[in-house]
Design a protein around this motif. Structure first.
Motif, PDB file in Angstrom:
ATOM      1  N   THR A 168       0.842  -1.192   0.000  1.00 51.22           N
ATOM      2  CA  THR A 168       0.000   0.000   0.000  1.00 51.22           C
ATOM      3  C   THR A 168       0.885   1.254   0.000  1.00 51.22           C
ATOM      4  OG1 THR A 168      -0.125   0.021   2.415  1.00 51.22           O
ATOM      5  CG2 THR A 168      -1.811  -1.234   1.239  1.00 51.22           C
ATOM      6  N   LYS A 169       0.239   2.407   0.004  1.00 51.90           N
ATOM      7  CA  LYS A 169       0.991   3.653  -0.018  1.00 51.90           C
ATOM      8  C   LYS A 169       1.839   3.840   1.232  1.00 51.90           C
ATOM      9  CE  LYS A 169      -2.265   6.123  -2.992  1.00 51.90           C
ATOM     10  NZ  LYS A 169      -3.170   7.305  -3.122  1.00 51.90           N
ATOM     11  N   ASN A 170       1.370   3.299   2.348  1.00 52.04           N
ATOM     12  CA  ASN A 170       2.145   3.436   3.593  1.00 52.04           C
ATOM     13  C   ASN A 170       3.052   2.237   3.847  1.00 52.04           C
ATOM     14  OD1 ASN A 170       0.266   1.534   4.208  1.00 52.04           O
ATOM     15  ND2 ASN A 170      -0.659   2.629   5.934  1.00 52.04           N
ATOM     16  N   GLY A 171       3.220   1.371   2.842  1.00 51.64           N
ATOM     17  CA  GLY A 171       4.184   0.281   2.944  1.00 51.64           C
ATOM     18  C   GLY A 171       3.664  -1.005   3.532  1.00 51.64           C
ATOM     19  N   PHE A 172       2.349  -1.134   3.752  1.00 48.64           N
ATOM     20  CA  PHE A 172       1.825  -2.392   4.301  1.00 48.64           C
ATOM     21  C   PHE A 172       1.824  -3.456   3.212  1.00 48.64           C
ATOM     22  CE2 PHE A 172      -1.440  -5.439   5.506  1.00 48.64           C
ATOM     23  CZ  PHE A 172      -1.139  -5.658   6.839  1.00 48.64           C
ATOM     24  N   PRO A 173       2.292  -4.686   3.504  1.00 46.40           N
ATOM     25  CA  PRO A 173       2.401  -5.720   2.465  1.00 46.40           C
ATOM     26  C   PRO A 173       1.034  -6.253   2.045  1.00 46.40           C
ATOM     27  CG  PRO A 173       2.966  -6.617   4.619  1.00 46.40           C
ATOM     28  CD  PRO A 173       2.797  -5.138   4.811  1.00 46.40           C
ATOM     29  N   ILE A 174       0.812  -6.359   0.738  1.00 42.15           N
ATOM     30  CA  ILE A 174      -0.399  -6.959   0.181  1.00 42.15           C
ATOM     31  C   ILE A 174      -0.002  -7.783  -1.036  1.00 42.15           C
ATOM     32  CG2 ILE A 174      -2.006  -5.199   1.002  1.00 42.15           C
ATOM     33  CD1 ILE A 174      -1.904  -3.936  -1.753  1.00 42.15           C
ATOM     34  N   TYR A 175      -0.914  -8.621  -1.492  1.00 47.41           N
ATOM     35  CA  TYR A 175      -0.684  -9.438  -2.686  1.00 47.41           C
ATOM     36  C   TYR A 175      -1.936  -9.399  -3.542  1.00 47.41           C
ATOM     37  CZ  TYR A 175      -3.279 -12.819   0.135  1.00 47.41           C
ATOM     38  OH  TYR A 175      -4.240 -13.429   0.907  1.00 47.41           O
ATOM     39  N   GLN A 176      -1.781  -9.712  -4.823  1.00 49.04           N
ATOM     40  CA  GLN A 176      -2.890  -9.672  -5.766  1.00 49.04           C
ATOM     41  C   GLN A 176      -2.803 -10.872  -6.699  1.00 49.04           C
ATOM     42  OE1 GLN A 176      -3.015  -6.155  -8.167  1.00 49.04           O
ATOM     43  NE2 GLN A 176      -4.644  -6.904  -9.493  1.00 49.04           N
ATOM     44  N   GLY A 177      -3.865 -11.649  -6.763  1.00 48.11           N
ATOM     45  CA  GLY A 177      -3.927 -12.767  -7.684  1.00 48.11           C
ATOM     46  C   GLY A 177      -4.247 -12.299  -9.093  1.00 48.11           C
ATOM     47  N   ILE A 178      -3.524 -12.809 -10.076  1.00 45.30           N
ATOM     48  CA  ILE A 178      -3.720 -12.435 -11.480  1.00 45.30           C
ATOM     49  C   ILE A 178      -4.052 -13.694 -12.260  1.00 45.30           C
ATOM     50  CG2 ILE A 178      -2.641 -11.439 -13.524  1.00 45.30           C
ATOM     51  CD1 ILE A 178      -0.831  -9.850 -11.697  1.00 45.30           C
ATOM     52  N   PRO A 179      -5.214 -13.760 -12.933  1.00 44.74           N
ATOM     53  CA  PRO A 179      -5.565 -14.959 -13.700  1.00 44.74           C
ATOM     54  C   PRO A 179      -4.652 -15.151 -14.907  1.00 44.74           C
ATOM     55  CG  PRO A 179      -7.165 -13.212 -14.073  1.00 44.74           C
ATOM     56  CD  PRO A 179      -6.256 -12.728 -12.982  1.00 44.74           C
ATOM     57  N   SER A 180      -4.670 -16.349 -15.428  1.00 45.28           N
ATOM     58  CA  SER A 180      -3.724 -16.731 -16.469  1.00 45.28           C
ATOM     59  C   SER A 180      -3.862 -15.887 -17.727  1.00 45.28           C
ATOM     60  CB  SER A 180      -3.917 -18.212 -16.815  1.00 45.28           C
ATOM     61  OG  SER A 180      -3.110 -18.596 -17.906  1.00 45.28           O
ATOM     62  N   HIS A 181      -5.087 -15.553 -18.133  1.00 42.20           N
ATOM     63  CA  HIS A 181      -5.264 -14.867 -19.419  1.00 42.20           C
ATOM     64  C   HIS A 181      -4.802 -13.416 -19.396  1.00 42.20           C
ATOM     65  CE1 HIS A 181      -8.927 -13.757 -17.165  1.00 42.20           C
ATOM     66  NE2 HIS A 181      -8.937 -12.667 -17.912  1.00 42.20           N
ATOM     67  N   ARG A 182      -4.524 -12.869 -18.204  1.00 41.84           N
ATOM     68  CA  ARG A 182      -4.074 -11.476 -18.123  1.00 41.84           C
ATOM     69  C   ARG A 182      -2.549 -11.351 -18.287  1.00 41.84           C
ATOM     70  NH1 ARG A 182      -8.052  -8.182 -15.860  1.00 41.84           N
ATOM     71  NH2 ARG A 182      -6.700  -6.440 -16.462  1.00 41.84           N
ATOM     72  N   ILE A 183      -1.843 -12.474 -18.274  1.00 40.67           N
ATOM     73  CA  ILE A 183      -0.410 -12.479 -18.602  1.00 40.67           C
ATOM     74  C   ILE A 183      -0.302 -13.087 -19.994  1.00 40.67           C
ATOM     75  CG2 ILE A 183       1.876 -13.294 -17.987  1.00 40.67           C
ATOM     76  CD1 ILE A 183       0.739 -11.287 -16.012  1.00 40.67           C
ATOM     77  N   ALA A 184      -0.072 -12.235 -21.006  1.00 34.71           N
ATOM     78  CA  ALA A 184      -0.074 -12.678 -22.394  1.00 34.71           C
ATOM     79  C   ALA A 184       0.738 -11.713 -23.238  1.00 34.71           C
ATOM     80  CB  ALA A 184      -1.513 -12.768 -22.917  1.00 34.71           C
ATOM     81  N   THR A 185       1.080 -12.157 -24.430  1.00 36.20           N
ATOM     82  CA  THR A 185       1.743 -11.255 -25.367  1.00 36.20           C
ATOM     83  C   THR A 185       0.763 -10.176 -25.795  1.00 36.20           C
ATOM     84  OG1 THR A 185       3.172 -13.042 -26.170  1.00 36.20           O
ATOM     85  CG2 THR A 185       2.911 -11.105 -27.586  1.00 36.20           C
ATOM     86  N   PRO A 186       1.064  -8.916 -25.527  1.00 41.93           N
ATOM     87  CA  PRO A 186       0.097  -7.836 -25.813  1.00 41.93           C
ATOM     88  C   PRO A 186      -0.236  -7.749 -27.297  1.00 41.93           C
ATOM     89  CG  PRO A 186       1.875  -7.068 -24.392  1.00 41.93           C
ATOM     90  CD  PRO A 186       2.289  -8.401 -24.907  1.00 41.93           C
ATOM     91  N   LYS A 187      -1.427  -7.239 -27.568  1.00 39.94           N
ATOM     92  CA  LYS A 187      -1.833  -7.007 -28.951  1.00 39.94           C
ATOM     93  C   LYS A 187      -0.874  -5.996 -29.599  1.00 39.94           C
ATOM     94  CE  LYS A 187      -6.776  -7.954 -28.500  1.00 39.94           C
ATOM     95  NZ  LYS A 187      -8.151  -7.408 -28.646  1.00 39.94           N
TER      96      LYS A 187
END
Length: 580
Positions: free
Chosen positions: A136-155
């Protein structure tokens, strides 16, 4: 030379699959990496079909969710494995009370354990999951799950050399094969940002060497599952059609009876013909035919779906479960073989669960270590060089007989093959937590006991509060050792225990001697006499030992020549009865 029916020479090869035959379609020989054999478009197509099957097909969804549920359960509590115990307690409290509930960037119900469950299912359905480590902005640790289709060779981009590496299916790799950056795309497939590899956890179940992207666990059975779903839908439509037909009428004309008053009304006739030809009865009708008219009514016999349909679906499902590495019996019930077959299937499931837990441990350890390091940087936790030493609890192991498993663990513990930590781990608990809970329970009993004793002015025996068996002894600290009343039973108990131990030792030694496993020796005689409080061996007895050359013949082998008269002592046996 051996010829076949066409006059061609017959060749025998060890691998007949390598032979090209006319009745089998020709297939090219591919010597490529797995990423080239399954390019991005094929991988995405497999993932799309797998998602559709998971959402619409109960047996497959059941298998995937079961493994995720049994792998995660209510466990995965952090366990500090360092020696800085004070830091470990503080960090554990921080993880359980603060980070686990709100570590996900979405907040709300998305706690750490729930995410582990969804990540496990995503590994089977999508083939992989990406987890971004951020703050976060104040440095608190967080994580975010990203589904498979969002990591791809861009158009607008093509795979190839760029940004100091090679772009392939949304990931830039260094020449060593190590990921350098990940292309995060928006919903339209356009590049959003490049994510450094050190901030990303790419979680998938690798099956191939140099595999860069995960493949859905349904790759082997997608067509089978689609066929099952489609054929079931067609069979359902056929069943609905047949269920809409109540009766079949046979008549001479092959059509509707125009003399039927209902048909007359449908034909536009305003009046109903006289005479009772249709009788309403319980919401239905009864029709009457003249004798020898050839008309009759039969009910529709429905034999669908038949056994071949069901057996073939069962075979396809077994193939699907085999590739999923999950026992088919967990969906269709246990087959023949009784308890042995059930234990085998449960053992297979447990191995699959442990394999998935190893994968989740990797992600959990990275996330927890990252959170602890960030908390140290913020000042939420004290500094420690052991910030990364973490393990996690697991759910109880699968079993069909808890009592039998506990007896096996108890026996292994008594023999020294397992520790108390092994037993508590099999129960899905942490040994230190169990000890602490028992200690707190004992302290609570003593505190309450003292309060009640002071209130009523009586003495309460601890056995009256937590006595499991009638033979439980009171706490030694509560016994007045100066009292003869309390001292005498303890001495008697000790004497009985010593006698029982000595008798058991003598009995075991005698059994071993009779079995031929131990040869009695003079030192054994001395030791037994000393322990039993008997006098030392007399010169006659020692002479008998010397005569027998250092060993003693068992009594059961002595016949006419010598008879045992003591510990090794013998005397001549007269042959004439008159001399007795």
């Amino acid at each position: 030379m051996i010829l076949d029916q066409y006059g061609n020479s017959v060749q025998y090869k060890a691998a007949r699959a390598a032979q090209q035959r006319g009745h089998r379609p020709w297939e090219p020989i591919e010597k490529k990496d797995i990423s080239d054999l399954i390019p991005e478009n094929d991988r995405v197509n497999l993932m799309s079909q797998a998602r559709r099957i998971y959402l619409n097909f109960g047996p497959i969804k059941n298998a995937i969710n079961q493994r995720s549920m049994y792998s995660v359960g209510r466990a995965f509590m952090p366990e500090f494995k360092g020696m800085d115990f004070e830091f470990g307690r503080a960090a554990t409290d921080f993880l359980n009370d603060t980070f686990y509930p709100i570590g996900d960037s979405r907040g709300g119900m998305h706690d750490f354990k729930t995410n582990l469950f969804t990540w496990s299912s995503a590994i089977d359905v999508d083939g992989e999951i990406f987890i971004l480590l951020t703050e976060t902005k104040n440095g608190f640790p967080i994580y975010q799950g990203i589904p498979s289709h969002r990591i791809a060779t861009p158009k607008g981009m093509k795979d190839g050399v760029m940004r100091g590496g090679e772009l392939k299916d949304g990931i830039i790799y260094l020449p060593s094969g190590t990921p350098k950056e990940y292309a995060f795309c928006d919903k339209n497939g356009m590049l959003s940002e490049w994510i450094p590899a050190e901030n990303m956890i790419h979680l998938y179940d690798p099956e191939w060497q140099y595999q860069g992207r995960g493949l859905t666990a349904l790759t082997h059975c997608i067509n089978d599952c689609r066929d099952i779903i489609q054929s079931t839908e067609w069979e359902r439509l056929a069943m609905m059609q047949m269920s809409s037909i109540s009766l079949i009428e046979y008549n001479d004309t092959g059509g509707s009876d125009m003399d039927d008053p209902r048909n007359a009304l449908l034909g536009g006739c305003d009046t109903v013909p006289k005479g009772m030809v249709v009788e309403s009865m319980d919401g239905g009708t009864v029709r009457y035919f003249k004798s020898n008219s050839g008309g009759k009514i039969e009910t529709l016999v429905n034999n669908r779906p038949g056994n071949p349909f069901l057996d073939f679906h069962d075979r396809l499902l077994k193939s699907a479960y085999a590739g999923l590495n999950w026992p088919y019996a967990f969906y269709n019930g246990h087959g023949a073989g009784g308890g042995t077959a059930q234990r085998t299937e449960i053992a297979m499931a447990q191995r699959a669960i442990e394999d998935r837990q190893d994968l989740l441990f990797y992600a959990a350890r990275r996330i927890v270590s990252y959170a602890v390091a960030k908390a140290q940087k913020r000042g939420d936790l004290p500094q420690s060089t052991e910030w990364y030493k973490w393990e996690f609890s697991t759910p109880p192991k699968l079993t069909i007989d808890d009592g039998r498993v506990m007896k096996e663990l108890e026996s292994a513990y008594k023999l020294g093959f397992k520790s108390a930590s092994d037993i508590t781990a099999a129960m899905g608990k942490k040994y230190s937590d169990v000890v602490r809970m028992k200690a707190e329970e004992a302290a609570m009993r003593q505190i309450i006991t003292r309060e009640v004793e002071e209130k009523y002015g009586v003495h309460i025996d601890s056995r009256e509060i937590a006595m499991m068996t009638p033979n439980d002894q009171p706490d030694q600290e509560l016994i007045d050792i100066s009292s003869d009343e309390n001292q005498q039973p303890d001495e008697s108990a000790n004497e009985r225990m010593k006698f029982d131990n000595l008798k058991a030792k003598f009995d075991a030694y005698g059994v071993a001697v009779r079995a031929g496993a131990i040869t009695p020796a003079e030192v054994d005689e001395d030791a037994f006499r000393k322990e039993a409080g008997l006098p030392i061996m007399s010169p006659a007895v020692r002479g008998a030992w010397k005569e027998d050359k250092g060993y003693r013949r068992p009594i059961t082998l002595v016949q006419k020549v010598a008879a045992a008269t003591g510990f090794g002592q013998t005397k001549a046996q007269p042959e004439d009865p008159k001399e007795k």
